[in-house]
Design a protein around this motif. Structure first.
Motif, PDB file in Angstrom:
ATOM      1  N   GLU A  87      44.866  47.624  34.018  1.00  0.00           N
ATOM      2  CA  GLU A  87      44.447  48.559  35.068  1.00  0.00           C
ATOM      3  C   GLU A  87      43.918  47.846  36.312  1.00  0.00           C
ATOM      4  OE1 GLU A  87      41.545  51.033  33.180  1.00  0.00           O
ATOM      5  OE2 GLU A  87      42.926  51.615  31.591  1.00  0.00           O
ATOM      6  N   LEU A  88      43.698  46.554  36.225  1.00  0.00           N
ATOM      7  CA  LEU A  88      43.097  45.803  37.332  1.00  0.00           C
ATOM      8  C   LEU A  88      44.136  45.476  38.404  1.00  0.00           C
ATOM      9  CD1 LEU A  88      40.869  43.285  35.341  1.00  0.00           C
ATOM     10  CD2 LEU A  88      40.129  45.369  36.524  1.00  0.00           C
ATOM     11  N   ASN A  89      43.823  45.859  39.638  1.00  0.00           N
ATOM     12  CA  ASN A  89      44.726  45.557  40.749  1.00  0.00           C
ATOM     13  C   ASN A  89      44.892  44.053  40.948  1.00  0.00           C
ATOM     14  OD1 ASN A  89      45.363  48.220  41.362  1.00  0.00           O
ATOM     15  ND2 ASN A  89      43.607  48.447  42.723  1.00  0.00           N
ATOM     16  N   ILE A  90      43.836  43.286  40.690  1.00  0.00           N
ATOM     17  CA  ILE A  90      43.975  41.829  40.866  1.00  0.00           C
ATOM     18  C   ILE A  90      44.943  41.253  39.846  1.00  0.00           C
ATOM     19  CG2 ILE A  90      41.782  41.418  42.023  1.00  0.00           C
ATOM     20  CD1 ILE A  90      40.673  40.373  39.367  1.00  0.00           C
ATOM     21  N   TRP A  91      44.957  41.798  38.641  1.00  0.00           N
ATOM     22  CA  TRP A  91      45.903  41.333  37.622  1.00  0.00           C
ATOM     23  C   TRP A  91      47.331  41.696  38.023  1.00  0.00           C
ATOM     24  CZ3 TRP A  91      49.268  43.764  34.155  1.00  0.00           C
ATOM     25  CH2 TRP A  91      49.826  42.908  33.197  1.00  0.00           C
ATOM     26  N   LYS A  92      47.516  42.925  38.516  1.00  0.00           N
ATOM     27  CA  LYS A  92      48.850  43.366  38.953  1.00  0.00           C
ATOM     28  C   LYS A  92      49.352  42.503  40.109  1.00  0.00           C
ATOM     29  CE  LYS A  92      47.980  48.132  37.577  1.00  0.00           C
ATOM     30  NZ  LYS A  92      47.714  49.492  38.074  1.00  0.00           N
ATOM     31  N   LYS A  93      48.463  42.231  41.063  1.00  0.00           N
ATOM     32  CA  LYS A  93      48.830  41.377  42.206  1.00  0.00           C
ATOM     33  C   LYS A  93      49.176  39.976  41.719  1.00  0.00           C
ATOM     34  CE  LYS A  93      48.895  40.303  46.654  1.00  0.00           C
ATOM     35  NZ  LYS A  93      49.911  40.862  47.543  1.00  0.00           N
ATOM     36  N   ALA A  94      48.370  39.444  40.803  1.00  0.00           N
ATOM     37  CA  ALA A  94      48.622  38.108  40.254  1.00  0.00           C
ATOM     38  C   ALA A  94      49.954  38.071  39.518  1.00  0.00           C
ATOM     39  CB  ALA A  94      47.478  37.687  39.339  1.00  0.00           C
ATOM     40  N   MET A  95      50.287  39.136  38.799  1.00  0.00           N
ATOM     41  CA  MET A  95      51.571  39.198  38.097  1.00  0.00           C
ATOM     42  C   MET A  95      52.735  39.182  39.083  1.00  0.00           C
ATOM     43  SD  MET A  95      51.543  39.165  34.757  1.00  0.00           S
ATOM     44  CE  MET A  95      53.055  39.999  34.290  1.00  0.00           C
ATOM     45  N   ASP A  96      52.613  39.950  40.160  1.00  0.00           N
ATOM     46  CA  ASP A  96      53.672  39.975  41.172  1.00  0.00           C
ATOM     47  C   ASP A  96      53.865  38.590  41.794  1.00  0.00           C
ATOM     48  OD1 ASP A  96      54.035  42.687  40.719  1.00  0.00           O
ATOM     49  OD2 ASP A  96      52.890  43.314  42.490  1.00  0.00           O
ATOM     50  N   LEU A  97      52.758  37.948  42.127  1.00  0.00           N
ATOM     51  CA  LEU A  97      52.851  36.612  42.718  1.00  0.00           C
ATOM     52  C   LEU A  97      53.364  35.591  41.710  1.00  0.00           C
ATOM     53  CD1 LEU A  97      49.764  36.403  45.048  1.00  0.00           C
ATOM     54  CD2 LEU A  97      52.162  36.223  45.670  1.00  0.00           C
ATOM     55  N   ASN A  98      52.994  35.759  40.454  1.00  0.00           N
ATOM     56  CA  ASN A  98      53.478  34.866  39.408  1.00  0.00           C
ATOM     57  C   ASN A  98      55.005  34.910  39.350  1.00  0.00           C
ATOM     58  OD1 ASN A  98      54.244  34.652  36.248  1.00  0.00           O
ATOM     59  ND2 ASN A  98      52.539  33.284  36.773  1.00  0.00           N
ATOM     60  N   GLU A  99      55.554  36.092  39.452  1.00  0.00           N
ATOM     61  CA  GLU A  99      57.016  36.228  39.446  1.00  0.00           C
ATOM     62  C   GLU A  99      57.636  35.562  40.676  1.00  0.00           C
ATOM     63  OE1 GLU A  99      60.780  37.354  38.029  1.00  0.00           O
ATOM     64  OE2 GLU A  99      58.838  37.268  37.025  1.00  0.00           O
TER      65      GLU A  99
ATOM     66  N   LEU B  65      56.344  19.035  40.219  1.00  0.00           N
ATOM     67  CA  LEU B  65      55.859  20.123  41.080  1.00  0.00           C
ATOM     68  C   LEU B  65      56.187  21.503  40.507  1.00  0.00           C
ATOM     69  CD1 LEU B  65      54.419  20.859  43.700  1.00  0.00           C
ATOM     70  CD2 LEU B  65      56.639  20.745  44.861  1.00  0.00           C
ATOM     71  N   SER B  66      57.395  21.688  40.042  1.00  0.00           N
ATOM     72  CA  SER B  66      57.789  22.985  39.491  1.00  0.00           C
ATOM     73  C   SER B  66      56.912  23.372  38.303  1.00  0.00           C
ATOM     74  CB  SER B  66      59.259  22.946  39.064  1.00  0.00           C
ATOM     75  OG  SER B  66      59.633  24.163  38.476  1.00  0.00           O
ATOM     76  N   SER B  67      56.735  22.465  37.387  1.00  0.00           N
ATOM     77  CA  SER B  67      55.915  22.711  36.203  1.00  0.00           C
ATOM     78  C   SER B  67      54.460  22.992  36.581  1.00  0.00           C
ATOM     79  CB  SER B  67      55.996  21.515  35.255  1.00  0.00           C
ATOM     80  OG  SER B  67      55.137  21.680  34.170  1.00  0.00           O
ATOM     81  N   GLN B  68      53.924  22.190  37.469  1.00  0.00           N
ATOM     82  CA  GLN B  68      52.524  22.351  37.887  1.00  0.00           C
ATOM     83  C   GLN B  68      52.301  23.696  38.556  1.00  0.00           C
ATOM     84  OE1 GLN B  68      50.230  20.044  37.138  1.00  0.00           O
ATOM     85  NE2 GLN B  68      48.597  21.303  37.959  1.00  0.00           N
ATOM     86  N   MET B  69      53.216  24.063  39.422  1.00  0.00           N
ATOM     87  CA  MET B  69      53.095  25.315  40.152  1.00  0.00           C
ATOM     88  C   MET B  69      53.163  26.515  39.198  1.00  0.00           C
ATOM     89  SD  MET B  69      55.432  26.623  43.337  1.00  0.00           S
ATOM     90  CE  MET B  69      54.971  25.243  44.359  1.00  0.00           C
ATOM     91  N   LYS B  70      54.086  26.472  38.260  1.00  0.00           N
ATOM     92  CA  LYS B  70      54.216  27.581  37.310  1.00  0.00           C
ATOM     93  C   LYS B  70      52.999  27.668  36.395  1.00  0.00           C
ATOM     94  CE  LYS B  70      58.370  26.391  35.946  1.00  0.00           C
ATOM     95  NZ  LYS B  70      59.679  26.346  35.272  1.00  0.00           N
ATOM     96  N   ARG B  71      52.504  26.533  35.938  1.00  0.00           N
ATOM     97  CA  ARG B  71      51.327  26.551  35.067  1.00  0.00           C
ATOM     98  C   ARG B  71      50.101  27.082  35.793  1.00  0.00           C
ATOM     99  NH1 ARG B  71      49.981  21.512  33.750  1.00  0.00           N
ATOM    100  NH2 ARG B  71      51.665  20.526  34.877  1.00  0.00           N
ATOM    101  N   ALA B  72      49.917  26.670  37.047  1.00  0.00           N
ATOM    102  CA  ALA B  72      48.772  27.154  37.826  1.00  0.00           C
ATOM    103  C   ALA B  72      48.887  28.657  38.070  1.00  0.00           C
ATOM    104  CB  ALA B  72      48.677  26.401  39.151  1.00  0.00           C
ATOM    105  N   SER B  73      50.078  29.121  38.399  1.00  0.00           N
ATOM    106  CA  SER B  73      50.285  30.544  38.636  1.00  0.00           C
ATOM    107  C   SER B  73      50.077  31.357  37.351  1.00  0.00           C
ATOM    108  CB  SER B  73      51.697  30.776  39.193  1.00  0.00           C
ATOM    109  OG  SER B  73      51.871  32.116  39.550  1.00  0.00           O
ATOM    110  N   ASP B  74      50.565  30.827  36.236  1.00  0.00           N
ATOM    111  CA  ASP B  74      50.316  31.482  34.937  1.00  0.00           C
ATOM    112  C   ASP B  74      48.827  31.554  34.654  1.00  0.00           C
ATOM    113  OD1 ASP B  74      53.063  31.724  34.516  1.00  0.00           O
ATOM    114  OD2 ASP B  74      53.162  30.136  33.007  1.00  0.00           O
TER     115      ASP B  74
END
Length: 117
Positions: free
Chosen positions: A7-19, A36-45
């Motif tokens: 229900e958290l908007n910050i979680w929804k926003k984070a999910m969109d940006l993660n994608e 770089l690819s691995s680091q970026m994906k792990r940080a976003s996750d």
């Protein structure tokens, strides 16, 4: 919804940006796959996962701690974007879009932290 974080908007926003970060990372050169690819994906996750984990009904102090982790990981993604820009892996428009969306997310996380005081 079964879990509070859904229900958290910050979680929804984070999910969109993660994608968005995941899709961008697929465009990076193969020699960046484990760097770089691995680091970026792990940080976003990490942004998404820490928001979810922190919202599990623990104390406000605990949730704030996890939001701090999310905040730091979001900043790490932004730093990765700067690296990608410097290495000419990202065009100015895509950089600006991802940068600005992360700026919004960082402000949302900061405001959520303040609301827990």
């Amino acid at each position: 919804m079964a879990f509070r974080f859904e229900e958290l908007n910050i979680w929804k926003k984070a999910m969109d940006l993660n994608e968005a970060v995941f899709l961008f990372s697929k465009t990076l050169p193969k020699d960046e796959l484990f760097v770089l690819s691995s680091q970026m994906k792990r940080a976003s996750d990490s942004v998404v996962l820490n928001i979810a984990e922190g919202s599990t009904g623990q104390t406000k102090a605990s949730f704030k701690l996890f939001l701090n982790y999310s905040l730091r990981s979001a900043i790490e993604v932004v730093s990765c974007l700067f690296i990608a820009k410097r290495r000419s892996y990202i065009d100015e428009i895509q950089f600006k879009t991802l940068y600005e969306e992360h700026d919004v997310l960082v402000k949302m996380i900061t405001n959520m932290k303040k609301s827990l005081d």
